[in-house]
Scaffold this motif. Structure first.
Motif, PDB file in Angstrom:
ATOM      1  N   ASP A 190       0.850  -1.189   0.000  1.00 25.31           N
ATOM      2  CA  ASP A 190       0.000   0.000   0.000  1.00 25.31           C
ATOM      3  C   ASP A 190       0.884   1.236   0.000  1.00 25.31           C
ATOM      4  O   ASP A 190       1.989   1.235   0.563  1.00 25.31           O
ATOM      5  N   VAL A 191       0.383   2.302  -0.628  1.00 24.27           N
ATOM      6  CA  VAL A 191       1.155   3.541  -0.786  1.00 24.27           C
ATOM      7  C   VAL A 191       0.308   4.723  -0.322  1.00 24.27           C
ATOM      8  O   VAL A 191      -0.834   4.876  -0.751  1.00 24.27           O
ATOM      9  N   GLY A 192       0.863   5.548   0.542  1.00 29.10           N
ATOM     10  CA  GLY A 192       0.185   6.760   0.976  1.00 29.10           C
ATOM     11  C   GLY A 192       0.785   7.982   0.293  1.00 29.10           C
ATOM     12  O   GLY A 192       1.507   7.864  -0.710  1.00 29.10           O
ATOM     13  N   PHE A 193       0.509   9.154   0.825  1.00 31.49           N
ATOM     14  CA  PHE A 193       1.007  10.397   0.233  1.00 31.49           C
ATOM     15  C   PHE A 193       1.562  11.309   1.320  1.00 31.49           C
ATOM     16  O   PHE A 193       1.088  11.308   2.457  1.00 31.49           O
ATOM     17  N   SER A 248      -3.091   4.501  -2.321  1.00 28.07           N
ATOM     18  CA  SER A 248      -2.800   3.790  -3.557  1.00 28.07           C
ATOM     19  C   SER A 248      -2.156   2.454  -3.222  1.00 28.07           C
ATOM     20  O   SER A 248      -2.029   2.088  -2.050  1.00 28.07           O
ATOM     21  N   TRP A 249      -1.750   1.725  -4.240  1.00 29.54           N
ATOM     22  CA  TRP A 249      -1.080   0.436  -4.061  1.00 29.54           C
ATOM     23  C   TRP A 249      -0.208   0.155  -5.268  1.00 29.54           C
ATOM     24  O   TRP A 249      -0.283   0.867  -6.279  1.00 29.54           O
ATOM     25  N   TYR A 275       6.201   2.712   2.385  1.00 33.06           N
ATOM     26  CA  TYR A 275       5.200   1.864   1.755  1.00 33.06           C
ATOM     27  C   TYR A 275       4.919   0.701   2.703  1.00 33.06           C
ATOM     28  O   TYR A 275       5.814   0.235   3.407  1.00 33.06           O
ATOM     29  N   VAL A 276       3.688   0.226   2.720  1.00 32.25           N
ATOM     30  CA  VAL A 276       3.291  -0.820   3.669  1.00 32.25           C
ATOM     31  C   VAL A 276       3.240  -2.162   2.956  1.00 32.25           C
ATOM     32  O   VAL A 276       2.355  -2.390   2.120  1.00 32.25           O
TER      33      VAL A 276
END
Length: 328
Positions: free
Chosen positions: A130-133, A255-256, A295-296
């Motif tokens: 998973d992607v953040g901002f 996002s991912w 990123y997770v």
């Protein structure tokens, strides 16, 4: 041997061959061990962006595990549509794959005339993280937190500008303008998340919603971090509050990154790749590297990933309808 007995032998031989081959994996019968040559993996954005960084990390490990090269090929343009469509039209033989992000996969087909569908044009293989901002600003912008940024953004005599390198980030920017009531902010379009971030570093724009491509630039003091869009603070910048902590609501975006294949790719190939990805995402050095970018690491199998893509698509359709969002 007479005609009758010859036909009998042929039938018997065919039956025996069928019995022997029945238990073999489908793709082994057709083409031998997969992969038996290098695999091309399309990243639909320029080099150096979020998807590219994750892809190169994961694909190096995948190549080591499967004994073949998985070669990244960057095909940027049209908010990821050019590279994504290229894979959708490719031969479904496992030798052309897609490493994509949520925006290009699920949002771009909703807001543009993309010649592919988010789910029906592909075989999902696996989600890997998973992607953040993080909200970054040029280092000399007179704002050191989100509230100061909002105060500047509301001024109409000298509008601020924000860089957007993907359809997802452009939507995030437009939503930000809406929720903080700053319609004068200029949403400047760039071809990828790396050029988008570099625009802030160079002072071409004032701020950006960056998918953590800027981690090293933040640490080096070349840009400053004002807030993060994550459920919790980022591990790399624990002093930077979330947007929710800063009193900003209505910005629940994420996002991912994940891998897909053209529709019709044989299930044994998809399953083999998914199985390898599941192992790679659990590797301590991979986890550490992904976390260094904030990123997770998280794996979803083909079925789970497919449901995720469908859910994202339905959500974007609803949000785009509610906001009237359009790509310029």
């Amino acid at each position: 041997m007479n005609g009758v007995s010859r036909r009998s032998v042929l039938r018997t031989g065919a039956a025996a061959a069928g019995a022997l081959s029945f238990g073999l994996p489908q793709w082994s019968m057709a083409s031998g061990k997969y992969p038996d040559k290098p695999v091309r993996v399309i990243v639909p954005f320029p080099a150096g962006g979020t998807t590219d960084v994750v892809a190169r990390l994961i694909l190096q490990k995948l190549g080591e595990a499967m004994g073949q090269s998985f070669i990244v090929e960057n095909k940027g343009g049209a908010n990821g549509a050019i590279g994504s469509e290229f894979v959708a039209r490719a031969a479904p033989d496992g030798y052309t794959l897609l490493f994509n992000t949520a925006g290009a996969q699920t949002l771009t087909p909703v807001i543009s005339k993309a010649n592919y569908e988010a789910l029906s044009s592909f075989e999902p293989i696996g989600l890997v993280c998973d992607v953040g901002f993080v909200v970054i600003a040029r280092k000399d912008l007179p704002a050191n937190n989100m509230q100061e940024l909002i105060a500047l953004a509301k001024k109409t005599d000298k509008p601020l500008s924000a860089s957007s390198g993907s359809s997802m980030i452009s939507l995030v920017t437009e939503q930000f303008k809406r929720v903080v009531n700053a319609p004068a902010v200029i949403n400047a379009q760039y071809k990828g998340t790396s050029p988008q971030m570099q625009a802030v570093v160079a002072g071409e724009v004032d701020f950006s919603f960056d998918s953590f491509v800027s981690v090293e630039m933040i640490k080096a003091g070349k840009v400053k971090a004002l807030g993060v869009i994550l459920p919790q603070r980022a591990e790399s910048f624990p002093q930077v509050p979330t947007l929710k902590e800063s009193g900003i609501t209505g910005m629940e975006f994420g996002s991912w990154a994940g891998m897909l294949a053209p529709k019709g790719t044989p299930k044994p190939i998809v399953d083999e790749l998914a199985g390898q990805l599941a192992k790679i995402v659990k590797m301590p050095d991979v986890i550490a590297k992904l976390k260094s970018y904030d990123y997770v690491p998280r794996f979803e199998n083909p079925e789970e990933f497919g449901r995720h893509i469908q859910s994202d698509t339905e959500r974007w359709k609803r949000i785009v309808k509610e906001t009237g969002f359009k790509i310029e």
